[in-house]
Motif scaffolding. Sequence first.
Motif, PDB file in Angstrom:
ATOM      1  N   ASN A  49      34.847  23.407 -18.563  1.00 32.26           N
ATOM      2  CA  ASN A  49      34.991  24.588 -19.424  1.00 32.26           C
ATOM      3  C   ASN A  49      36.377  24.636 -20.043  1.00 32.26           C
ATOM      4  OD1 ASN A  49      34.027  27.296 -20.375  1.00 32.26           O
ATOM      5  ND2 ASN A  49      35.719  28.018 -19.092  1.00 32.26           N
ATOM      6  N   GLN A  50      37.395  24.160 -19.313  1.00 32.95           N
ATOM      7  CA  GLN A  50      38.767  24.225 -19.816  1.00 32.95           C
ATOM      8  C   GLN A  50      39.209  22.937 -20.497  1.00 32.95           C
ATOM      9  OE1 GLN A  50      41.569  25.950 -17.089  1.00 32.95           O
ATOM     10  NE2 GLN A  50      43.343  24.992 -18.049  1.00 32.95           N
ATOM     11  N   LEU A  51      38.790  21.792 -19.981  1.00 34.37           N
ATOM     12  CA  LEU A  51      39.310  20.511 -20.470  1.00 34.37           C
ATOM     13  C   LEU A  51      38.296  19.682 -21.248  1.00 34.37           C
ATOM     14  CD1 LEU A  51      41.301  19.425 -17.275  1.00 34.37           C
ATOM     15  CD2 LEU A  51      42.157  20.662 -19.285  1.00 34.37           C
ATOM     16  N   GLY A  52      37.008  20.008 -21.119  1.00 33.20           N
ATOM     17  CA  GLY A  52      35.991  19.210 -21.803  1.00 33.20           C
ATOM     18  C   GLY A  52      36.123  19.291 -23.311  1.00 33.20           C
ATOM     19  N   PRO A  53      36.083  18.151 -24.011  1.00 34.08           N
ATOM     20  CA  PRO A  53      36.215  18.147 -25.473  1.00 34.08           C
ATOM     21  C   PRO A  53      35.117  18.935 -26.176  1.00 34.08           C
ATOM     22  CG  PRO A  53      36.558  15.945 -24.574  1.00 34.08           C
ATOM     23  CD  PRO A  53      36.039  16.788 -23.454  1.00 34.08           C
ATOM     24  N   ASN A  54      33.902  18.939 -25.604  1.00 37.39           N
ATOM     25  CA  ASN A  54      32.780  19.636 -26.243  1.00 37.39           C
ATOM     26  C   ASN A  54      32.185  20.642 -25.267  1.00 37.39           C
ATOM     27  OD1 ASN A  54      30.665  20.463 -27.844  1.00 37.39           O
ATOM     28  ND2 ASN A  54      29.446  18.600 -27.527  1.00 37.39           N
ATOM     29  N   PRO A  55      32.478  21.935 -25.434  1.00 35.38           N
ATOM     30  CA  PRO A  55      31.933  22.937 -24.511  1.00 35.38           C
ATOM     31  C   PRO A  55      30.433  23.131 -24.654  1.00 35.38           C
ATOM     32  CG  PRO A  55      33.095  23.999 -26.330  1.00 35.38           C
ATOM     33  CD  PRO A  55      33.345  22.529 -26.459  1.00 35.38           C
ATOM     34  N   ASP A  56      29.859  22.681 -25.785  1.00 35.76           N
ATOM     35  CA  ASP A  56      28.424  22.835 -26.023  1.00 35.76           C
ATOM     36  C   ASP A  56      27.645  21.583 -25.638  1.00 35.76           C
ATOM     37  OD1 ASP A  56      28.792  25.412 -27.036  1.00 35.76           O
ATOM     38  OD2 ASP A  56      29.217  24.644 -29.051  1.00 35.76           O
ATOM     39  N   VAL A  57      28.183  20.843 -24.672  1.00 32.34           N
ATOM     40  CA  VAL A  57      27.528  19.621 -24.218  1.00 32.34           C
ATOM     41  C   VAL A  57      26.136  19.918 -23.686  1.00 32.34           C
ATOM     42  CG1 VAL A  57      28.524  19.850 -21.926  1.00 32.34           C
ATOM     43  CG2 VAL A  57      27.848  17.580 -22.747  1.00 32.34           C
ATOM     44  N   GLU A  58      25.200  18.960 -23.896  1.00 30.30           N
ATOM     45  CA  GLU A  58      23.840  19.166 -23.428  1.00 30.30           C
ATOM     46  C   GLU A  58      23.739  18.983 -21.918  1.00 30.30           C
ATOM     47  OE1 GLU A  58      21.047  16.861 -25.569  1.00 30.30           O
ATOM     48  OE2 GLU A  58      21.524  17.752 -27.521  1.00 30.30           O
ATOM     49  N   TYR A  59      24.436  17.983 -21.407  1.00 33.09           N
ATOM     50  CA  TYR A  59      24.495  17.835 -19.954  1.00 33.09           C
ATOM     51  C   TYR A  59      25.798  17.123 -19.592  1.00 33.09           C
ATOM     52  CZ  TYR A  59      23.407  12.812 -19.747  1.00 33.09           C
ATOM     53  OH  TYR A  59      23.456  11.443 -19.848  1.00 33.09           O
ATOM     54  N   ILE A  60      26.206  17.258 -18.327  1.00 32.17           N
ATOM     55  CA  ILE A  60      27.476  16.691 -17.862  1.00 32.17           C
ATOM     56  C   ILE A  60      27.189  15.742 -16.700  1.00 32.17           C
ATOM     57  CG2 ILE A  60      29.771  17.211 -16.949  1.00 32.17           C
ATOM     58  CD1 ILE A  60      29.404  20.070 -18.099  1.00 32.17           C
ATOM     59  N   ASP A  61      27.521  14.488 -16.912  1.00 34.41           N
ATOM     60  CA  ASP A  61      27.351  13.479 -15.865  1.00 34.41           C
ATOM     61  C   ASP A  61      28.578  13.510 -14.948  1.00 34.41           C
ATOM     62  OD1 ASP A  61      25.967  11.066 -14.731  1.00 34.41           O
ATOM     63  OD2 ASP A  61      27.858  10.120 -15.355  1.00 34.41           O
ATOM     64  N   VAL A  62      28.343  13.640 -13.649  1.00 31.49           N
ATOM     65  CA  VAL A  62      29.425  13.737 -12.671  1.00 31.49           C
ATOM     66  C   VAL A  62      29.431  12.475 -11.810  1.00 31.49           C
ATOM     67  CG1 VAL A  62      30.436  15.085 -10.790  1.00 31.49           C
ATOM     68  CG2 VAL A  62      29.159  16.244 -12.619  1.00 31.49           C
ATOM     69  N   GLU A 117      29.585  31.766 -18.400  1.00 30.22           N
ATOM     70  CA  GLU A 117      29.783  30.448 -18.987  1.00 30.22           C
ATOM     71  C   GLU A 117      29.806  29.366 -17.908  1.00 30.22           C
ATOM     72  OE1 GLU A 117      33.350  30.732 -21.225  1.00 30.22           O
ATOM     73  OE2 GLU A 117      32.463  31.967 -22.826  1.00 30.22           O
ATOM     74  N   ILE A 118      30.440  29.698 -16.781  1.00 32.50           N
ATOM     75  CA  ILE A 118      30.511  28.732 -15.673  1.00 32.50           C
ATOM     76  C   ILE A 118      29.116  28.448 -15.139  1.00 32.50           C
ATOM     77  CG2 ILE A 118      31.418  28.320 -13.365  1.00 32.50           C
ATOM     78  CD1 ILE A 118      33.457  28.227 -15.694  1.00 32.50           C
ATOM     79  N   ILE A 119      28.314  29.497 -14.951  1.00 32.38           N
ATOM     80  CA  ILE A 119      26.944  29.325 -14.449  1.00 32.38           C
ATOM     81  C   ILE A 119      26.118  28.510 -15.436  1.00 32.38           C
ATOM     82  CG2 ILE A 119      24.825  30.560 -13.889  1.00 32.38           C
ATOM     83  CD1 ILE A 119      26.587  32.834 -12.799  1.00 32.38           C
ATOM     84  N   ASN A 120      26.344  28.743 -16.724  1.00 26.35           N
ATOM     85  CA  ASN A 120      25.621  27.982 -17.746  1.00 26.35           C
ATOM     86  C   ASN A 120      25.969  26.497 -17.672  1.00 26.35           C
ATOM     87  OD1 ASN A 120      24.040  27.632 -20.240  1.00 26.35           O
ATOM     88  ND2 ASN A 120      26.031  27.306 -21.221  1.00 26.35           N
ATOM     89  N   LEU A 121      27.252  26.173 -17.468  1.00 23.49           N
ATOM     90  CA  LEU A 121      27.673  24.776 -17.359  1.00 23.49           C
ATOM     91  C   LEU A 121      27.173  24.143 -16.067  1.00 23.49           C
ATOM     92  CD1 LEU A 121      31.347  25.003 -18.734  1.00 23.49           C
ATOM     93  CD2 LEU A 121      29.364  23.922 -19.833  1.00 23.49           C
ATOM     94  N   ILE A 122      27.126  24.914 -15.001  1.00 26.45           N
ATOM     95  CA  ILE A 122      26.600  24.386 -13.734  1.00 26.45           C
ATOM     96  C   ILE A 122      25.167  23.900 -13.925  1.00 26.45           C
ATOM     97  CG2 ILE A 122      25.881  25.005 -11.400  1.00 26.45           C
ATOM     98  CD1 ILE A 122      28.329  26.805 -11.208  1.00 26.45           C
ATOM     99  N   GLY A 123      24.436  24.629 -14.746  1.00 24.50           N
ATOM    100  CA  GLY A 123      23.048  24.241 -15.002  1.00 24.50           C
ATOM    101  C   GLY A 123      22.926  22.932 -15.764  1.00 24.50           C
ATOM    102  N   LYS A 124      24.032  22.440 -16.331  1.00 20.64           N
ATOM    103  CA  LYS A 124      24.010  21.189 -17.097  1.00 20.64           C
ATOM    104  C   LYS A 124      24.553  19.999 -16.312  1.00 20.64           C
ATOM    105  CE  LYS A 124      24.563  23.610 -21.520  1.00 20.64           C
ATOM    106  NZ  LYS A 124      25.378  23.737 -22.763  1.00 20.64           N
ATOM    107  N   LEU A 125      24.962  20.221 -15.076  1.00 19.12           N
ATOM    108  CA  LEU A 125      25.549  19.147 -14.273  1.00 19.12           C
ATOM    109  C   LEU A 125      24.491  18.159 -13.813  1.00 19.12           C
ATOM    110  CD1 LEU A 125      28.012  21.204 -12.013  1.00 19.12           C
ATOM    111  CD2 LEU A 125      28.574  19.886 -14.084  1.00 19.12           C
TER     112      LEU A 125
END
Length: 244
Positions: A126-139, A233-241
């Motif tokens: 959320n703070q450092l990612g270049p694209n906050p509207d990413v579809e999913y985040i690979d960890v 916003e954090i919960i929304n990003l968690i759903g994309k992990l």
Amino acid sequence: MKKKHHIIFRSALALLLTLFLIGCSDNNDETEEKAYNESNHHSSNEDASQNTNDDNDDDETSSDNSGTDSKTNSEDSASSNKSESTNDETSNEEDEISENNQSDTDSEDNLSNFSSEEIEYARVWNQLGPNPDVEYIDVQHIPEGTLLNPEEDDIDVRYPEDVIQLRGDRIVDGVVTYSSNGDGTVNVYKTPYRWYGGLPRPDDADLDELKKDREEIINNTESVYIDTGNDEEIINLIGKLSIQ
């Protein structure tokens, strides 16, 4: 004959005297009765006047008491209204505090459904990612000692600690490689999304220069404090992990 006349005279005189005395007695009785009646009348007037004064005094006392009662009732009413107003204000403040506490509790309850690692990944992106509207985040969890570019074993530059790499599915989404310090800060490694832009390494590339560039990545990490961010916003990003 003369003697008889004398007796009659004396009898008439006695009768007149008797009548006179009776008349005087009647006059005295009438006078006394009149005086008695006047005395009673005067006494009645005084009693009536006294009663009137007493009634007036009672009326004045009643009026004073009524005024006092009215003032007391007014003061009691004002005190009651003030008390009710104070109670209403206190009740409103308590309701507002309760709503705020409930909001905080709801937020904590929402985040409590996720692990601390998931919350950390989402906050970092959320703070450092270049694209906050990413579809999913690979960890990816990269252990200590792993080559910066595992495809180039001839350039021996390795991570000095365990790191986490977050990346989207597109180049535009970018990549974040970091290690957590456990105090709200992270060490950020400036690794690229793809080495050489996704192309093969040039044949004329200087390996010493390449190694030097990667050593600078290791030696020049940036320490960044991560904000908690907005819970939704954090919960929304968690759903994309997508954690590997």
